[in-house]
Design an enzyme around this catalytic site. Structure first.
Site, short mmCIF file in Angstrom:
data_model
loop_
_atom_site.label_atom_id
_atom_site.label_comp_id
_atom_site.label_asym_id
_atom_site.label_seq_id
_atom_site.Cartn_x
_atom_site.Cartn_y
_atom_site.Cartn_z
N GLY A 161 0.80 -1.22 0.00
CA GLY A 161 0.00 0.00 0.00
C GLY A 161 0.83 1.26 0.00
O GLY A 161 1.97 1.29 -0.47
N TYR A 162 0.27 2.33 0.57
CA TYR A 162 0.87 3.66 0.53
C TYR A 162 2.20 3.73 1.28
O TYR A 162 3.03 4.58 0.98
CB TYR A 162 -0.09 4.69 1.13
CG TYR A 162 -1.09 5.23 0.13
CD1 TYR A 162 -0.77 6.31 -0.68
CD2 TYR A 162 -2.35 4.67 -0.01
CE1 TYR A 162 -1.67 6.81 -1.61
CE2 TYR A 162 -3.26 5.16 -0.92
CZ TYR A 162 -2.92 6.23 -1.72
OH TYR A 162 -3.81 6.71 -2.64
N VAL A 163 2.40 2.87 2.27
CA VAL A 163 3.65 2.90 3.03
C VAL A 163 4.64 1.86 2.51
O VAL A 163 5.76 2.18 2.12
CB VAL A 163 3.38 2.66 4.53
CG1 VAL A 163 4.70 2.58 5.29
CG2 VAL A 163 2.52 3.78 5.09
N THR A 220 -9.22 2.49 11.86
CA THR A 220 -9.93 2.66 13.11
C THR A 220 -11.07 1.65 13.17
O THR A 220 -11.79 1.44 12.19
CB THR A 220 -10.50 4.09 13.22
OG1 THR A 220 -9.41 5.01 13.14
CG2 THR A 220 -11.22 4.29 14.54
N ALA A 246 2.67 10.45 18.49
CA ALA A 246 2.91 11.79 19.02
C ALA A 246 3.23 12.79 17.91
O ALA A 246 2.75 13.92 17.91
CB ALA A 246 4.07 11.75 20.02
N CYS A 287 -3.67 9.14 8.31
CA CYS A 287 -2.92 9.06 9.58
C CYS A 287 -3.40 10.00 10.68
O CYS A 287 -3.58 9.56 11.82
CB CYS A 287 -1.44 9.32 9.32
SG CYS A 287 -0.63 7.99 8.41
#
Length: 471
Positions: free
Chosen positions: A15-17, A97, A226, A280
Site C-alpha cells: 500500500g501507501y507505506v 480505526t 505523538a 494518519c
C-alpha cells in the site's frame, strides 16, 4: 551479539507505506533483494504493469520503480515464499480505526497485523527480524512477539523492531530520499540491539548515520502517534484562529506569517484550510485518545479529542459559510467542487474534507459537480456511498456529476468551492469561468490559493477561509 547482514527483504503489504518505502530501499540498496507481497492480485498486477500504471499516485514513484523493478525489486502474491526467503520482514498492513466492538471509533483495528504475524510464525523455517512498519498503538510489538514465540518452529528466533514511517503523501519519495530522521525501536537486550543495528545498516546505505535514531521499542511506537498528533494539533490551532479572523476582520495569512517568525514556533503547518485529512492524522489521534482512556487519563484523552473535534467543526463551518452566503439556501443550486483528494499531489481520499463538504451539500439538496485530476470515478462513488449510508447510490448519482476538467465542472454553476490545493487550480482561466457561470458568481476558497482581488475585479464574489472581509 553480532548483527545479521541483510541480503533479502520482504514487505507484507503493497500500500501507501510499504510500496514506496521498499521501492526506495531497493533503489538505494542494489545488493539487497526486495520482494513486496500482497494478497490483492489486482494491486500486485498494477505494481507489475508494463506501462507502470501503479496503484497509487506519488510524484517520483514511477521513476523509482522503473529503475529497480526486475533488478532487485519484485512484487508478488506469494506471501509464504517472500517470508521464507527473507532475513528481514516489514509488516506494513492497514490498521484502520475499528468500526465495531470494544474501542469502536477510536482504537486501531489490528486484525491484519495479527494475521500477518501469525503467517510469519506459521511458514518461517529460519530466524527473522520482523519490523513493525504499520502505525500501531503502544506495545503492539509485545503482542507480535508473544504470537511469534508461541507459534514458531524449534530453532527459529524472531526479533521485533518498530520502524514507523513519517512520510507525507505528495512528497513521500523526497521524504524517503532525504528523511528528517529514521526511527528504529528495539528491546534493549543484546539481541534487540543487534537486530536494530542490522536495520540501521540497511538505511545507512543512503541516510546519514546521525539521522538514524535508535530508541526503546515503546518509545518508537509512541513517537509515531505523538508526531502526527502534534502536527494535527498545529493545523487545528491555526484553523481555530481562522474562525476568529473571519469574525473580526483579521487575515489568517498575516497572523500565521507573524507568529511563524517566532523561532520557537516556526512557519510550518500554519496554513489555514478547510481541514486536515489523510490516513494518519485522525486515526492516530483517536488511537492516542483510546490509549489515554485505557490508561485512566481522561483529561489527556479529552485534550487530544478536541483536535479532531476542531477539525470536524472547521469542515462544517466552511460548508455552512457556503449555504449562508448563497442567501441561506443551496436547495436546487449547482455547485462545483474542485478537488476530492485530501491534499494535492496524491490520489488518496481517506478522510478528505471534500467528502464532508459534498455530503453537507447533498443534505441541503444541492447539485454537485466534482473534478479532481487524480481521483478516479470509482473511488469518488465509493466514498460518497460510505459517507451517505442511508442514501442509495443511484440517488446520490442524481445529485452528483463527475467532470473531466475544472472548466467543465464550473460551467453554469452558482458557486465554485476549492477543496484541494492542486497546482492547476491556481492557474484556472477565471475570466472564462466567470463568463460561463450563473450570476452572481461565487468562489469559496478553502485552501487560500486564489488571488481574491483579481477574482473580484473579474466580477466574482469571493470568500477565502480565514479572511474577515465581508462580501
Amino acid at each position: 551479539m553480532a548483527s545479521v547482514k541483510v541480503t533479502k527483504v520482504c514487505c507484507i503489504g503493497a500500500g501507501y507505506v510499504g510500496g514506496p518505502t521498499c521501492a526506495v530501499i531497493a533503489l538505494k540498496c542494489p545488493h539487497i533483494q526486495v520482494t513486496i507481497v500482497d494478497l490483492n492480485q489486482a494491486r500486485v498486477d498494477a505494481w507489475n504493469s508494463p506501462d507502470f500504471d501503479l496503484p497509487i499516485y506519488e510524484p517520483g514513484l514511477v521513476d523509482v520503480v522503473k529503475q529497480a523493478r526486475g533488478r532487485n525489486l519484485f512484487f508478488s502474491t506469494d506471501v509464504d515464499k517472500g517470508i521464507q526467503e527473507a532475513d528481514l520482514i516489514f509488516v506494513s498492513v492497514n490498521t484502520p480505526t475499528k468500526k465495531s466492538g470494544v474501542g469502536a471509533g477510536f482504537a486501531a483495528d489490528l486484525n491484519y497485523v495479527e494475521l500477518a504475524t501469525r503467517r510469519i510464525a506459521a511458514v518461517a523455517h529460519s530466524s527473522k527480524i520482523v519490523v513493525e512498519k504499520s502505525t500501531v498503538p503502544c506495545r503492539t510489538a509485545e503482542s507480535m512477539r508473544t504470537i511469534l514465540e508461541a507459534n514458531s518452529r524449534p530453532g527459529c528466533r524472531f526479533d521485533i523492531l518498530s520502524n514507523p514511517e513519517f512520510l507525507a503523501e505528495g512528497t513521500a519519495i523526497a521524504d524517503l530520499f532525504s528523511p528528517d530522521r529514521v526511527l528504529i525501536g528495539s528491546l534493549q537486550s543484546p539481541e534487540g540491539k543487534a537486530a536494530c543495528e542490522s536495520l540501521a545498516e540497511v538505511y545507512a546505505n543512503w541516510v546519514p548515520k546521525e539521522r538514524i535514531l535508535t530508541v526503546g521499542l515503546w518509545s518508537s511506537e509512541l513517537s509515531k502517534l505523538a508526531a502526527n498528533a502534534m502536527l494535527a494539533q498545529r493545523i487545528s490551532s491555526i484553523n481555530a484562529l481562522s474562525a476568529i479572523c473571519e469574525a473580526t476582520g483579521a487575515n489568517i495569512d498575516e497572523v500565521a506569517h507573524a507568529i511563524g517568525f517566532d523561532s520557537r514556533i516556526g512557519p510550518k503547518f500554519l496554513r489555514a484550510s478547510v481541514g486536515f485529512g489523510g490516513s494518519c492524522f485522525q486515526k492516530d489521534i483517536l488511537n492516542l485518545v483510546y490509549l489515554s482512556e485505557s490508561l485512566h487519563l481522561p483529561q489527556v484523552a479529552a485534550y487530544w479529542r478536541q483536535v479532531v473535534e476542531m477539525n470536524e467543526y472547521q469542515k462544517h463551518r466552511f460548508s455552512k459559510t457556503v449555504v449562508d452566503t448563497l442567501f441561506n439556501t443551496i436547495t436546487g443550486k449547482h455547485i462545483a467542487v474542485l478537488g476530492f483528494a485530501f491534499k494535492a499531489d496524491t490520489g488518496d481520499t481517506r478522510e478528505s474534507p471534500a467528502i464532508t463538504l459534498v455530503r453537507d451539500f447533498l443534505s441541503e439538496r444541492a447539485y454537485v459537480t466534482i473534478y479532481d485530476p487524480k481521483v478516479d470515478d470509482v473511488q469518488i462513488w465509493l466514498d460518497l456511498a460510505e459517507a451517505c449510508p442511508n442514501v442509495p447510490l443511484e440517488n446520490i448519482k442524481k445529485q452528483v456529476t463527475i467532470a473531466r476538467s475544472s472548466l467543465e465542472a464550473c460551467k453554469n454553476k452558482e458557486a465554485v468551492v476549492i477543496a484541494t490545493e492542486w497546482k492547476e487550480f491556481r492557474e484556472i482561466d477565471w475570466q472564462t469561468v466567470y463568463e460561463h457561470m450563473n450570476k452572481p458568481a461565487f468562489v469559496f476558497d478553502g485552501r487560500m490559493i486564489v488571488d481574491a482581488d483579481v477574482l473580484k475585479k473579474i466580477g466574482f464574489k469571493v470568500k477565502v477561509i480565514g479572511r474577515g472581509d465581508r462580501l
